[in-house]
Design an enzyme around this catalytic site. Structure first.
Site, PDB file in Angstrom:
ATOM      1  N   GLY A  12       0.826  -1.211   0.000  1.00  0.00           N
ATOM      2  CA  GLY A  12       0.000   0.000   0.000  1.00  0.00           C
ATOM      3  C   GLY A  12       0.858   1.258   0.000  1.00  0.00           C
ATOM      4  O   GLY A  12       0.572   2.223   0.699  1.00  0.00           O
ATOM      5  N   TYR A 155     -12.150  -3.605  11.973  1.00  0.00           N
ATOM      6  CA  TYR A 155     -10.843  -2.949  11.846  1.00  0.00           C
ATOM      7  C   TYR A 155     -10.026  -3.097  13.138  1.00  0.00           C
ATOM      8  O   TYR A 155      -8.846  -3.443  13.105  1.00  0.00           O
ATOM      9  CB  TYR A 155     -11.082  -1.480  11.506  1.00  0.00           C
ATOM     10  CG  TYR A 155      -9.857  -0.642  11.252  1.00  0.00           C
ATOM     11  CD1 TYR A 155      -9.207  -0.668  10.019  1.00  0.00           C
ATOM     12  CD2 TYR A 155      -9.361   0.209  12.237  1.00  0.00           C
ATOM     13  CE1 TYR A 155      -8.092   0.123   9.789  1.00  0.00           C
ATOM     14  CE2 TYR A 155      -8.248   1.003  12.012  1.00  0.00           C
ATOM     15  CZ  TYR A 155      -7.622   0.962  10.782  1.00  0.00           C
ATOM     16  OH  TYR A 155      -6.515   1.757  10.543  1.00  0.00           O
ATOM     17  N   LYS A 159      -6.479  -5.031  13.684  1.00  0.00           N
ATOM     18  CA  LYS A 159      -5.288  -4.307  14.142  1.00  0.00           C
ATOM     19  C   LYS A 159      -4.786  -4.853  15.479  1.00  0.00           C
ATOM     20  O   LYS A 159      -3.582  -4.870  15.726  1.00  0.00           O
ATOM     21  CB  LYS A 159      -5.593  -2.809  14.251  1.00  0.00           C
ATOM     22  CG  LYS A 159      -5.858  -2.139  12.890  1.00  0.00           C
ATOM     23  CD  LYS A 159      -4.659  -2.243  11.960  1.00  0.00           C
ATOM     24  CE  LYS A 159      -4.819  -1.395  10.707  1.00  0.00           C
ATOM     25  NZ  LYS A 159      -3.662  -1.506   9.797  1.00  0.00           N
TER      26      LYS A 159
HETATM   27  P1  NAP Z   1      -5.040   5.190   2.584  1.00  0.00           P
HETATM   28  O1  NAP Z   1      -4.697   6.627   2.432  1.00  0.00           O
HETATM   29  O2  NAP Z   1      -6.438   4.732   2.402  1.00  0.00           O
HETATM   30  O3  NAP Z   1      -4.074   4.337   1.621  1.00  0.00           O
HETATM   31  C1  NAP Z   1      -4.188   2.934   1.612  1.00  0.00           C
HETATM   32  C2  NAP Z   1      -3.111   2.320   0.753  1.00  0.00           C
HETATM   33  O4  NAP Z   1      -3.257   0.884   0.803  1.00  0.00           O
HETATM   34  C3  NAP Z   1      -3.222   2.711  -0.713  1.00  0.00           C
HETATM   35  O5  NAP Z   1      -1.918   2.737  -1.267  1.00  0.00           O
HETATM   36  C4  NAP Z   1      -4.031   1.552  -1.309  1.00  0.00           C
HETATM   37  O6  NAP Z   1      -3.793   1.345  -2.702  1.00  0.00           O
HETATM   38  C5  NAP Z   1      -3.475   0.377  -0.508  1.00  0.00           C
HETATM   39  N1  NAP Z   1      -4.380  -0.742  -0.465  1.00  0.00           N
HETATM   40  C6  NAP Z   1      -5.669  -0.769  -0.064  1.00  0.00           C
HETATM   41  N2  NAP Z   1      -6.155  -2.023  -0.174  1.00  0.00           N
HETATM   42  C7  NAP Z   1      -5.155  -2.797  -0.646  1.00  0.00           C
HETATM   43  C8  NAP Z   1      -5.033  -4.175  -0.967  1.00  0.00           C
HETATM   44  N3  NAP Z   1      -6.065  -5.027  -0.858  1.00  0.00           N
HETATM   45  N4  NAP Z   1      -3.847  -4.624  -1.421  1.00  0.00           N
HETATM   46  C9  NAP Z   1      -2.797  -3.787  -1.577  1.00  0.00           C
HETATM   47  N5  NAP Z   1      -2.843  -2.486  -1.291  1.00  0.00           N
HETATM   48  C10 NAP Z   1      -4.012  -1.999  -0.829  1.00  0.00           C
HETATM   49  O7  NAP Z   1      -4.626   4.666   4.043  1.00  0.00           O
HETATM   50  P2  NAP Z   1      -3.650   5.335   5.149  1.00  0.00           P
HETATM   51  O8  NAP Z   1      -4.456   6.240   5.969  1.00  0.00           O
HETATM   52  O9  NAP Z   1      -2.404   5.804   4.505  1.00  0.00           O
HETATM   53  O10 NAP Z   1      -3.341   4.058   6.055  1.00  0.00           O
HETATM   54  C11 NAP Z   1      -2.178   3.254   5.887  1.00  0.00           C
HETATM   55  C12 NAP Z   1      -2.106   2.260   7.023  1.00  0.00           C
HETATM   56  O11 NAP Z   1      -2.080   2.956   8.264  1.00  0.00           O
HETATM   57  C13 NAP Z   1      -3.316   1.319   7.079  1.00  0.00           C
HETATM   58  O12 NAP Z   1      -2.906   0.033   7.495  1.00  0.00           O
HETATM   59  C14 NAP Z   1      -4.185   1.953   8.148  1.00  0.00           C
HETATM   60  O13 NAP Z   1      -5.019   1.015   8.740  1.00  0.00           O
HETATM   61  C15 NAP Z   1      -3.126   2.470   9.096  1.00  0.00           C
HETATM   62  N6  NAP Z   1      -3.588   3.538   9.961  1.00  0.00           N
HETATM   63  C16 NAP Z   1      -4.013   4.736   9.445  1.00  0.00           C
HETATM   64  C17 NAP Z   1      -4.444   5.724  10.303  1.00  0.00           C
HETATM   65  C18 NAP Z   1      -4.901   7.056   9.819  1.00  0.00           C
HETATM   66  O14 NAP Z   1      -5.315   7.878  10.659  1.00  0.00           O
HETATM   67  N7  NAP Z   1      -4.847   7.367   8.539  1.00  0.00           N
HETATM   68  C19 NAP Z   1      -4.458   5.494  11.686  1.00  0.00           C
HETATM   69  C20 NAP Z   1      -4.035   4.284  12.167  1.00  0.00           C
HETATM   70  C21 NAP Z   1      -3.595   3.320  11.298  1.00  0.00           C
HETATM   71  P3  NAP Z   1      -4.861   1.867  -3.852  1.00  0.00           P
HETATM   72  O15 NAP Z   1      -4.774   3.351  -3.848  1.00  0.00           O
HETATM   73  O16 NAP Z   1      -4.378   1.245  -5.101  1.00  0.00           O
HETATM   74  O17 NAP Z   1      -6.209   1.386  -3.402  1.00  0.00           O
END
Ligand code: NAP
Length: 247
Positions: A12, A155, A159
């Protein structure tokens, strides 16, 4: 294996936190392999940005929830071709809803990508790193895996499971020179949190002692540290990057 390029694999890595992690690890000197699933143009933009800064990167369309495709990817692109130094299990999705109304498919999909997907990558990577007798695995979990959150049972379960997986893998793989740690972001400004209403964001801010949402750079800095030379004696840990929201 010493003449092979040193690679960090970021799942991702095309958007949000994963993108910043990929760019940061590239600046640290790693060749980047990043995965994405639905937006090739975003992935290519990251590759071009890294290349423009003098680094090396490749993007692969690879659904973390597709076990067979992940196994094939490791066989065809990683095994014997690169020195896999770092795996960052970052890809993740949300399918929020109150538990009583949560559709089975929303439960299954989130567990499949956010937990089973990480296990599949970790398993494949550990075979290669085990032979090298070195490697760093960093799993991106979440503050809500530590605290729970109404409307996110799927979720939070994934996690929290990822924290258990991190600690178990750390114990199993330590003897082979592989460290396994987790980074637990709080609320970070990305596409994922853009979906939240203003009211929810305000309620979150009220709970954050440092009084701001985090940035993807805050998470990438933690990953860079755990992947770097200063973190060789750290394993099985969960590093919270959350503005003090959970202590
Ligand atoms: P995001 O902006 O939604 O980006 C998600 C990324 O994962 C994108 O590159 C997407 O690719 C890819 N992805 C989604 N489904 C996939 C799959 N089945 N196989 C391969 N790649 C996939 O998310 P983010 O906020 O950056 O979050 C990144 C990580 O941090 C996640 O694990 C999330 O749970 C964790 N996290 C985030 C937050 C927050 O506040 N944002 C807080 C705690 C934890 P495409 O664009 O091609 O779909």
């Amino acid at each position: 294996m010493s003449d092979l390029s040193k690679v960090a694999l970021v799942t991702g890595g095309s958007r949000g936190i994963g993108r910043t992690i990929a760019e940061t690890l590239a600046a640290d000197g790693f060749e980047i392999c990043l995965t994405y699933v639905s937006r090739p143009e975003a992935a290519e933009e990251v590759v071009k940005t890294i290349q423009g800064a003098g680094g090396k990167a490749r993007a692969f369309q690879l659904d973390s929830g597709d076990r067979a495709a992940v196994a094939t990817f490791f066989k065809e692109e990683i095994k014997g071709k690169v020195s896999l130094d770092v795996l960052v299990n970052n890809a993740g999705i949300t399918r929020d809803g109150l538990m009583m109304r949560m559709k089975d498919d929303d439960w299954d999909k989130v567990i499949s990508i956010n937990l089973t997907g990480c296990f599949t990558f970790l398993k494949e990577a550990s075979k290669i790193m085990g032979r090298q007798r070195s490697g760093r695995i960093i799993n991106i979990t979440s503050i809500v895996g530590q605290m729970g959150n109404a409307g996110q049972a799927n979720y939070c379960s994934a996690k929290a499971g990822l924290i258990g997986l991190t600690k178990s893998a750390a114990r199993e793989l330590a003897g082979r020179g592989i460290t396994v740690n987790a980074v637990a972001p709080g609320f970070i400004e990305t596409d994922m949190t853009d979906e939240l209403s203003e009211k929810v964001v305000e309620a979150m801010l009220a709970q954050i002692p440092l009084k701001s949402l985090g940035q993807s750079e805050d998470i990438a800095a933690a990953v860079s540290f755990l992947a770097g030379p200063g973190a060789g004696y750290i394993t099985g840990q969960v590093l919270g990057v959350n503005g003090g929201m959970y202590m």
